[in-house]
Scaffold this motif. Structure first.
Motif, PDB file in Angstrom:
ATOM      1  N   TYR A  81       7.240 -16.467  -7.657  1.00  0.00           N
ATOM      2  CA  TYR A  81       7.663 -17.047  -6.389  1.00  0.00           C
ATOM      3  C   TYR A  81       9.068 -17.601  -6.551  1.00  0.00           C
ATOM      4  N   ALA A  82       9.724 -17.817  -5.440  1.00  0.00           N
ATOM      5  CA  ALA A  82      11.049 -18.421  -5.448  1.00  0.00           C
ATOM      6  C   ALA A  82      10.946 -19.855  -4.938  1.00  0.00           C
ATOM      7  N   GLY A  83      11.713 -20.749  -5.549  1.00  0.00           N
ATOM      8  CA  GLY A  83      11.774 -22.108  -5.045  1.00  0.00           C
ATOM      9  C   GLY A  83      10.733 -23.034  -5.645  1.00  0.00           C
ATOM     10  N   SER A  84      10.690 -24.240  -5.091  1.00  0.00           N
ATOM     11  CA  SER A  84       9.841 -25.307  -5.631  1.00  0.00           C
ATOM     12  C   SER A  84       8.457 -25.354  -5.006  1.00  0.00           C
ATOM     13  N   GLY A  85       8.135 -24.429  -4.110  1.00  0.00           N
ATOM     14  CA  GLY A  85       6.804 -24.353  -3.536  1.00  0.00           C
ATOM     15  C   GLY A  85       6.602 -25.309  -2.382  1.00  0.00           C
ATOM     16  N   GLN A  86       5.415 -25.277  -1.845  1.00  0.00           N
ATOM     17  CA  GLN A  86       5.076 -26.170  -0.733  1.00  0.00           C
ATOM     18  C   GLN A  86       3.589 -26.496  -0.787  1.00  0.00           C
ATOM     19  N   GLY A  87       3.252 -27.722  -0.402  1.00  0.00           N
ATOM     20  CA  GLY A  87       1.872 -28.164  -0.550  1.00  0.00           C
ATOM     21  C   GLY A  87       1.578 -28.454  -2.009  1.00  0.00           C
ATOM     22  N   PHE A  88       0.434 -29.026  -2.274  1.00  0.00           N
ATOM     23  CA  PHE A  88       0.110 -29.409  -3.649  1.00  0.00           C
ATOM     24  C   PHE A  88      -1.363 -29.142  -3.955  1.00  0.00           C
ATOM     25  N   THR A  89      -1.632 -29.003  -5.250  1.00  0.00           N
ATOM     26  CA  THR A  89      -2.999 -28.893  -5.743  1.00  0.00           C
ATOM     27  C   THR A  89      -3.067 -29.587  -7.089  1.00  0.00           C
ATOM     28  N   ARG A  90      -4.244 -29.615  -7.690  1.00  0.00           N
ATOM     29  CA  ARG A  90      -4.417 -30.235  -9.004  1.00  0.00           C
ATOM     30  C   ARG A  90      -4.737 -29.171 -10.036  1.00  0.00           C
ATOM     31  N   VAL A  91      -4.154 -29.325 -11.202  1.00  0.00           N
ATOM     32  CA  VAL A  91      -4.420 -28.415 -12.323  1.00  0.00           C
ATOM     33  C   VAL A  91      -4.754 -29.250 -13.549  1.00  0.00           C
ATOM     34  N   LYS A  92      -5.849 -28.890 -14.202  1.00  0.00           N
ATOM     35  CA  LYS A  92      -6.254 -29.611 -15.406  1.00  0.00           C
ATOM     36  C   LYS A  92      -5.817 -28.862 -16.651  1.00  0.00           C
ATOM     37  N   ILE A  93      -5.190 -29.585 -17.572  1.00  0.00           N
ATOM     38  CA  ILE A  93      -4.793 -29.031 -18.861  1.00  0.00           C
ATOM     39  C   ILE A  93      -5.661 -29.707 -19.916  1.00  0.00           C
ATOM     40  N   SER A  94      -6.412 -28.914 -20.645  1.00  0.00           N
ATOM     41  CA  SER A  94      -7.318 -29.460 -21.654  1.00  0.00           C
ATOM     42  C   SER A  94      -6.600 -29.611 -22.987  1.00  0.00           C
ATOM     43  N   PRO A  95      -7.076 -30.501 -23.844  1.00  0.00           N
ATOM     44  CA  PRO A  95      -6.470 -30.636 -25.177  1.00  0.00           C
ATOM     45  C   PRO A  95      -6.471 -29.302 -25.901  1.00  0.00           C
ATOM     46  N   GLY A  96      -5.350 -28.962 -26.501  1.00  0.00           N
ATOM     47  CA  GLY A  96      -5.236 -27.702 -27.243  1.00  0.00           C
ATOM     48  C   GLY A  96      -4.790 -26.517 -26.416  1.00  0.00           C
ATOM     49  N   VAL A 135      -4.615 -34.115 -15.954  1.00  0.00           N
ATOM     50  CA  VAL A 135      -4.710 -33.514 -14.625  1.00  0.00           C
ATOM     51  C   VAL A 135      -3.384 -33.782 -13.912  1.00  0.00           C
ATOM     52  N   TYR A 136      -2.799 -32.716 -13.359  1.00  0.00           N
ATOM     53  CA  TYR A 136      -1.469 -32.832 -12.767  1.00  0.00           C
ATOM     54  C   TYR A 136      -1.462 -32.430 -11.293  1.00  0.00           C
ATOM     55  N   ARG A 137      -0.602 -33.084 -10.554  1.00  0.00           N
ATOM     56  CA  ARG A 137      -0.321 -32.725  -9.160  1.00  0.00           C
ATOM     57  C   ARG A 137       0.856 -31.756  -9.191  1.00  0.00           C
ATOM     58  N   VAL A 138       0.597 -30.501  -8.796  1.00  0.00           N
ATOM     59  CA  VAL A 138       1.630 -29.471  -8.884  1.00  0.00           C
ATOM     60  C   VAL A 138       1.757 -28.740  -7.552  1.00  0.00           C
ATOM     61  N   PRO A 139       2.959 -28.217  -7.254  1.00  0.00           N
ATOM     62  CA  PRO A 139       3.170 -27.527  -5.971  1.00  0.00           C
ATOM     63  C   PRO A 139       2.529 -26.147  -5.957  1.00  0.00           C
ATOM     64  N   LEU A 140       2.115 -25.712  -4.785  1.00  0.00           N
ATOM     65  CA  LEU A 140       1.587 -24.365  -4.592  1.00  0.00           C
ATOM     66  C   LEU A 140       2.738 -23.384  -4.375  1.00  0.00           C
ATOM     67  N   HIS A 141       2.518 -22.132  -4.770  1.00  0.00           N
ATOM     68  CA  HIS A 141       3.483 -21.048  -4.563  1.00  0.00           C
ATOM     69  C   HIS A 141       4.868 -21.444  -5.063  1.00  0.00           C
ATOM     70  N   ALA A 142       4.906 -21.943  -6.302  1.00  0.00           N
ATOM     71  CA  ALA A 142       6.160 -22.366  -6.911  1.00  0.00           C
ATOM     72  C   ALA A 142       6.607 -21.347  -7.956  1.00  0.00           C
ATOM     73  N   SER A 143       7.888 -21.324  -8.229  1.00  0.00           N
ATOM     74  CA  SER A 143       8.379 -20.466  -9.302  1.00  0.00           C
ATOM     75  C   SER A 143       7.835 -20.972 -10.632  1.00  0.00           C
ATOM     76  N   GLY A 144       7.859 -20.094 -11.624  1.00  0.00           N
ATOM     77  CA  GLY A 144       7.386 -20.508 -12.938  1.00  0.00           C
ATOM     78  C   GLY A 144       8.161 -21.706 -13.457  1.00  0.00           C
ATOM     79  N   ALA A 145       9.482 -21.698 -13.227  1.00  0.00           N
ATOM     80  CA  ALA A 145      10.326 -22.802 -13.690  1.00  0.00           C
ATOM     81  C   ALA A 145       9.964 -24.102 -12.983  1.00  0.00           C
ATOM     82  N   ALA A 146       9.700 -24.042 -11.680  1.00  0.00           N
ATOM     83  CA  ALA A 146       9.342 -25.246 -10.920  1.00  0.00           C
ATOM     84  C   ALA A 146       7.984 -25.787 -11.368  1.00  0.00           C
ATOM     85  N   ARG A 157       1.357 -36.690 -13.411  1.00  0.00           N
ATOM     86  CA  ARG A 157       0.055 -36.758 -14.079  1.00  0.00           C
ATOM     87  C   ARG A 157      -0.821 -37.768 -13.354  1.00  0.00           C
ATOM     88  N   LEU A 158      -2.012 -37.347 -12.986  1.00  0.00           N
ATOM     89  CA  LEU A 158      -2.935 -38.187 -12.225  1.00  0.00           C
ATOM     90  C   LEU A 158      -3.871 -38.902 -13.193  1.00  0.00           C
TER      91      LEU A 158
END
Length: 389
Positions: A81-96, A135-146, A157-158
């Motif tokens: 995707y291009a840009g910083s996205g729009q809207g938000f969701t939550r993504v969980k990153i587990s240890p390791g 657990v992080y609040r991250v934008p939807l439809h965002a570029s990999g860099a964003a 981080r929530l």
């Protein structure tokens, strides 16, 4: 001489071409010169034409190659995707989790367009190793860099941060956790009662979690279960227990680890200043050695709280194993959750023959004595000054 070449006429001599004696034609010489000039011009122009043709072919070839390359790149380019996205969701990153694990979670959540887009961004950032669990609040439809930038930002981080004070009991800690995490108290109580699942140190199998909920500041993810929350506190206790060499040090004091933990909880409930903690521990050990009731009021009050009664209604005449004014030995369980200083005091008590201590000033410092008369006078002074004896 007959037949010699001298007898042949000049115009018939074989060495003379008949053309040489051709009649003169006006303008013939000029036409011949023009033809030769044209030939020379053609010879000069031919290389130029060849060079032009070569450049034309190069240009045409470049257009063909770039057109094919563009089609190839369009077909095989990393979807992103291009840009910083729009809207938000939550993504969980587990240890390791590595960058590819995070990328898969983000693609599934609709954050990035492809796994490769995020992995490339993580590699290009040079900070793939800085990704932290949570657990992080991250934008939807965002570029990999964003998306990468979003999870590197601590503000995204929530977490629920909870500070457990030293000396709190389980009955005080669970409502505090519930208020900060949103978990029902009933769920936390049920989790705390599952002793075998709490991850306590080897050799310890108490009937209650009291004493094992280590006081510290914690961060909890939004989707942690009640059991995971409890395990985080007991896990910190286990870390401190191992760091202090608690089991071996308790044995050196001729105590079981659980007895030492009970003493630490009593110290935590009685002493306010670090220098007093090892002395309080010594008084307890001296009284145990003498077969004298330890007489620590914190244990009596705790016994009432366990029964669901008001701790301040204590009469010190209750028939309870926590009534350590009338019963010798230690109470059956810890009476609070001690911090590191009290744990250390229990396994490394100060040397001394003290049997008594009492509050000696408004700040809460104690005096220690082996003389009962000195103690009686100190108690009277404490009460007269309202120092909370």
């Amino acid at each position: 001489m007959e037949g010699s070449i001298d007898e042949v006429r000049d115009d018939e001599h074989p060495l003379f071409d008949s053309g040489d004696s051709a009649p003169y034609v006006p303008g013939a010489r000029k036409r011949s010169q023009r033809r030769r000039a044209r030939r020379r011009r053609r010879h000069r122009i031919a290389p130029i034409v060849a060079i032009v043709l070569i450049f034309v072919l190069i240009g045409v070839s470049y257009k063909i190659v770039t057109s094919v390359a563009d089609r190839f790149n369009d077909r095989f380019a990393v979807p992103d995707y291009a840009g910083s996205g729009q809207g938000f969701t939550r993504v969980k990153i587990s240890p390791g989790d590595g960058a590819s694990d995070v990328a898969a979670a983000m693609e599934k959540a609709g954050v990035v367009k492809s796994v490769r887009a995020f992995v490339d961004a993580a590699e290009n950032s040079g900070r793939a190793n800085d990704i932290q669990a949570g657990v992080y609040r991250v934008p939807l439809h965002a570029s990999g860099a964003a998306a990468m930038a979003a999870i590197l930002d601590p503000a995204n981080r929530l977490v629920s941060q909870v500070t457990i004070p030293e000396g709190y009991t389980v009955k005080q800690i669970l409502p505090l956790l519930a208020g900060k995490t949103g978990l029902p108290v009933a769920q936390l109580q049920a989790a705390a009662a599952r002793i075998p699942t709490l991850g306590l140190p080897d050799g310890l199998s108490p009937k209650t979690a009291e004493g094992f909920l280590f006081p510290a500041t914690y961060e909890f993810d939004p989707d942690q279960s009640a059991l995971e929350v409890m395990q985080q506190l007991t896990g910190q206790f286990d870390a401190e227990y191992r760091k202090l060499g608690f089991a071996a040090a308790a044995k050196a004091q001729k105590l079981t680890p659980y007895q030492a933990l009970i003493i630490a909880s009593l110290v935590e409930s009685e002493a306010k200043f670090p220098q007093d903690r090892p002395k309080v521990a010594r008084v307890i050990l001296n009284r145990l050695a003498n077969g004298t009731p330890i007489g620590i009021d914190a244990a009596n009050r705790y016994g009432l709280a366990v029964e669901g009664k008001d701790p301040n209604s204590v009469t010190y005449t209750e028939d309870s194993p926590y009534n350590v004014r009338t019963h010798t030995g230690l109470p059956p369980t810890p009476v609070s959750n001690p911090g590191e200083a009290s744990l250390q005091a229990a396994i490394a008590p100060a040397p001394g023959d003290w049997l008594y201590y009492v509050v000696a000033d408004a700040a809460g410092h104690h005096i220690f004595t082996a003389d009962e008369n000195v103690w009686v006078e100190a108690v009277a002074k404490c009460k007269a000054n309202g120092w909370g004896c």
